[in-house]
Scaffold this motif. Structure first.
Motif, mmCIF file in Angstrom:
data_model
loop_
_atom_site.group_PDB
_atom_site.id
_atom_site.type_symbol
_atom_site.label_atom_id
_atom_site.label_comp_id
_atom_site.label_asym_id
_atom_site.label_seq_id
_atom_site.Cartn_x
_atom_site.Cartn_y
_atom_site.Cartn_z
ATOM 1 N N LEU A 172 -4.799 11.262 -14.902
ATOM 2 C CA LEU A 172 -4.652 11.057 -13.478
ATOM 3 C C LEU A 172 -4.707 9.822 -13.091
ATOM 4 O O LEU A 172 -4.784 9.243 -11.841
ATOM 5 N N TRP A 173 -4.914 8.575 -14.017
ATOM 6 C CA TRP A 173 -5.256 7.332 -13.811
ATOM 7 C C TRP A 173 -4.302 6.783 -12.942
ATOM 8 O O TRP A 173 -4.753 6.102 -11.908
ATOM 9 N N GLY A 174 -3.040 6.837 -13.329
ATOM 10 C CA GLY A 174 -2.170 6.059 -12.457
ATOM 11 C C GLY A 174 -2.122 6.331 -11.217
ATOM 12 O O GLY A 174 -2.042 5.785 -10.281
ATOM 13 N N ARG A 175 -2.092 7.940 -10.854
ATOM 14 C CA ARG A 175 -2.006 8.376 -9.444
ATOM 15 C C ARG A 175 -3.179 8.160 -8.751
ATOM 16 O O ARG A 175 -3.197 7.795 -7.638
ATOM 17 N N ALA A 176 -4.250 8.458 -9.254
ATOM 18 C CA ALA A 176 -5.673 8.076 -8.855
ATOM 19 C C ALA A 176 -5.682 6.372 -8.311
ATOM 20 O O ALA A 176 -5.993 6.112 -7.190
ATOM 21 N N GLU A 177 -5.259 5.422 -9.193
ATOM 22 C CA GLU A 177 -5.246 4.009 -8.667
ATOM 23 C C GLU A 177 -4.104 3.871 -7.609
ATOM 24 O O GLU A 177 -4.484 3.149 -6.577
ATOM 25 N N SER A 178 -3.144 4.611 -7.648
ATOM 26 C CA SER A 178 -2.112 4.068 -6.595
ATOM 27 C C SER A 178 -2.629 4.730 -5.325
ATOM 28 O O SER A 178 -2.524 4.249 -4.172
ATOM 29 N N VAL A 179 -3.323 6.069 -5.376
ATOM 30 C CA VAL A 179 -3.958 6.570 -3.961
ATOM 31 C C VAL A 179 -5.072 5.429 -3.406
ATOM 32 O O VAL A 179 -5.150 5.205 -2.605
ATOM 33 N N ALA A 234 0.773 -1.182 0.034
ATOM 34 C CA ALA A 234 0.021 -0.114 -0.005
ATOM 35 C C ALA A 234 0.859 1.079 -0.005
ATOM 36 O O ALA A 234 0.485 2.252 -0.654
ATOM 37 N N LEU A 235 1.953 1.346 0.937
ATOM 38 C CA LEU A 235 2.735 2.523 0.993
ATOM 39 C C LEU A 235 3.521 2.688 -0.470
ATOM 40 O O LEU A 235 3.859 3.578 -0.916
ATOM 41 N N LEU A 293 -5.024 3.412 0.119
ATOM 42 C CA LEU A 293 -5.972 3.633 1.063
ATOM 43 C C LEU A 293 -6.529 2.427 1.244
ATOM 44 O O LEU A 293 -6.860 1.701 2.508
ATOM 45 N N ARG A 294 -7.014 1.646 0.245
ATOM 46 C CA ARG A 294 -7.873 0.442 0.172
ATOM 47 C C ARG A 294 -6.822 -0.616 1.107
ATOM 48 O O ARG A 294 -7.438 -1.465 2.019
ATOM 49 N N SER A 295 -5.704 -0.647 0.550
ATOM 50 C CA SER A 295 -4.762 -1.762 1.184
ATOM 51 C C SER A 295 -4.613 -1.640 2.611
ATOM 52 O O SER A 295 -4.651 -2.354 3.429
ATOM 53 N N LEU A 296 -4.465 -0.263 2.988
ATOM 54 C CA LEU A 296 -4.279 0.073 4.419
ATOM 55 C C LEU A 296 -5.220 -0.409 5.238
ATOM 56 O O LEU A 296 -5.279 -0.895 6.284
ATOM 57 N N LEU A 297 -6.334 0.062 4.674
ATOM 58 C CA LEU A 297 -7.727 -0.069 5.605
ATOM 59 C C LEU A 297 -7.892 -1.825 5.560
ATOM 60 O O LEU A 297 -8.527 -2.268 6.409
ATOM 61 N N GLU A 298 -7.643 -2.526 4.330
ATOM 62 C CA GLU A 298 -7.762 -3.950 4.114
ATOM 63 C C GLU A 298 -6.629 -5.035 4.854
ATOM 64 O O GLU A 298 -7.060 -5.962 5.218
#
Length: 500
Positions: free
Chosen positions: A408-415, A71-72, A419-424
């Motif tokens: 912005l697709w690449g940066r949007a997917e990374s964010v 995630a990071l 966020l999802r991975s940290l929550l998950e």
């Protein structure tokens, strides 16, 4: 019998040509590796736990730590994806992935394996942003739900492969051999990407129209921005149905969020602030993280749960996990097409709506599946529940592309991934801890036995994990369905300004 040639023609008609088929197969193969890697820990758990002297908490930590680092690592990689050669970046990432898997098989202690899993998490982080960006530039908006569904089925098929093949290989040759097998397969995928996937132009100039025979590389795009079409006699794709409907409905964008300058000039922090300021995007990220906490737990503890809950061997337990994977694939292939069809029939918010309904269906069906004592009764319920859980992905992933300006697709997917991975990421560890606490002679969903304690504890832990799935469904239906149209209008307005 249907001939192979006829089957191939049907597949080509379904996806819209050979070029689209090639992209789908290659990107699905990348996700298949990711799914196989994540399920391999669960598949080899029966050998790994005594081999390295760990319990459910340690097993959960292996998955949680890898996901957290991934995630990071995704955050800076998103900016790279928006600027670098994505095909080359993906090839290099998969090659390093293979090396990390090879080293994982050499681990002699839990600490060593944990460290290699941390490194592997960082390498895996390149896949999500790269695939999202490539899919956005290659697939027309009106077909993204369907085509993204085909790509996402790769992760589920890979997960099934990891459970079935890695589990059997581990039983026969030891858990290390499962990691070495994944390493060899990763190298094959990296070679295929190097040979068959050119870098497309950004902004849609290399869009794969219906019937396209080849992928137009960025270098072959004319100076006026139009590609040398690979299929010049094919009819053009229909206009973006979302754009048409938003215009006809008179939906106004959020003026304060319409980008006025080239997104390449945004700083990383500026891009990240913009991405999370889009309300629907933040809702979709939260819902995805909540919903997939259960999937993360099943993937990690599924084999052990089935073995102890139903008193069966590893081969039968693995087979049930394959049933879940098959159900998830069915859901993935259905919901993308359903959402695209509903959008064509002027249901503008069909994508978040279908995803929300799928989450709710999964939660409702998993409850009896986890409670019934019979494997024969539980199996079809697990299949249907997995179809609901898997079916959330295509409409959610297509919706995220709708909400973002193309560059912005690449940066949007990374964010989103971070966020999802940290929550998950905490889900496997939390489920492992809960299973340990619940798995006592005084708890359980039936008469406890020495072997049933762990299965009963996992049953109760997985039932707790259903609460976030219910919350995800309600969040999409009650909130995202309402905010989605205007946020899409904002992205379209930004693209019309920054594309020039």
């Amino acid at each position: 019998m249907t001939s192979p040639g006829r089957i191939q023609r049907r597949i080509l008609r379904a996806v819209g040509g050979r070029a689209r088929q090639r992209v789908i197969v290659l990107l699905a193969a990348v996700l298949a590796l990711q799914g196989a890697d994540l399920s391999t820990i669960g598949a080899v758990a029966s050998q790994l736990k005594p081999g390295l002297h760990i319990g459910n908490t340690g097993l959960g930590l292996l998955v949680t730590a890898s996901a957290g680092v991934g995630a990071l690592a995704t955050l800076p990689l998103g900016a790279v994806v928006d600027r670098a050669n994505r095909a080359r970046l993906l090839t290099c990432g998969i090659t390093l992935w293979s090396v990390a898997m090879l080293i994982s098989g050499w681990s002699s202690t839990f600490t060593m394996l944990l460290v290699t899993r941390l490194a592997l998490g960082a390498v895996v982080a390149v896949a999500g942003p790269t695939i999202a960006s490539l899919a956005g530039d290659l697939f027309p908006p009106g077909a993204r739900g369907l085509l993204y569904g085909f790509i996402l089925s790769g992760e589920l098929l890979g997960g099934g492969f990891g459970f079935l093949v890695s589990g059997n290989v581990s039983s026969a040759f030891g858990w290390r051999s499962a990691f070495w097998l994944m390493s060899g397969l990763s190298l094959l995928v990296a070679y295929a990407l190097h040979r068959l996937l050119p870098e497309p132009a950004r902004g849609g100039a290399s869009m794969l129209h219906e019937g396209a025979e080849r992928i137009v590389p960025a270098g072959d795009v004319r100076r006026d921005g139009s590609p040398d079409r690979a299929c010049p006699h094919a009819p053009p794709d229909p206009p973006n149905p979302l754009q048409t409907q938003i215009r006809d409905a008179g939906i106004a964008p959020h003026e304060q969020l319409v980008l006025q300058r080239d997104t390449a000039k945004l700083t990383w922090w500026g891009a990240a602030r913009y991405i999370i300021s889009i309300r629907t995007n933040l809702i979709l990220i939260t819902a995805s993280a909540l919903g997939y906490s259960l999937y993360s737990g099943v993937r990690t503890f599924g084999v052990i749960y089935v073995q102890h809950r139903f008193a069966v061997g590893q081969s039968i337990a693995t087979l049930l996990l394959i049933v879940l994977g098959a159900g998830a694939v069915v859901g993935v292939l259905l919901t993308g097409r359903i959402a695209d069809t509903l959008i064509d029939h002027r249901h503008l918010a069909a994508r978040p709506m279908i995803a929300g309904l799928a989450f709710l269906a999964a939660a409702v069906l998993f409850i009896p599946a986890l409670l019934v004592p019979s494997l024969f009764v539980a199996a079809p319920l697990f299949f249907l529940a997995a179809a609901g859980l898997g079916g959330t992905n295509p409409p959610l992933d297509a919706a995220r592309l709708d909400l973002m300006p193309a560059r912005l697709w690449g940066r949007a997917e990374s964010v989103r991934t971070a966020l999802r991975s940290l929550l998950e990421a905490g889900a496997p560890l939390l489920i492992g801890v809960l299973a340990t606490q619940f798995g006592t002679p005084t708890s359980g969903l039936g008469q406890p036995t020495s072997n049933a304690h762990e299965g009963n504890g996992l049953s109760e832990a997985l039932l707790v994990a259903l609460l976030p799935v219910l919350m995800a469904g309600l969040l999409l239906l009650l909130r995202a369905r309402r905010t989605y149209p205007r946020d899409v209008a904002t992205a379209l307005a930004s693209d019309s300004i920054t594309a020039h």
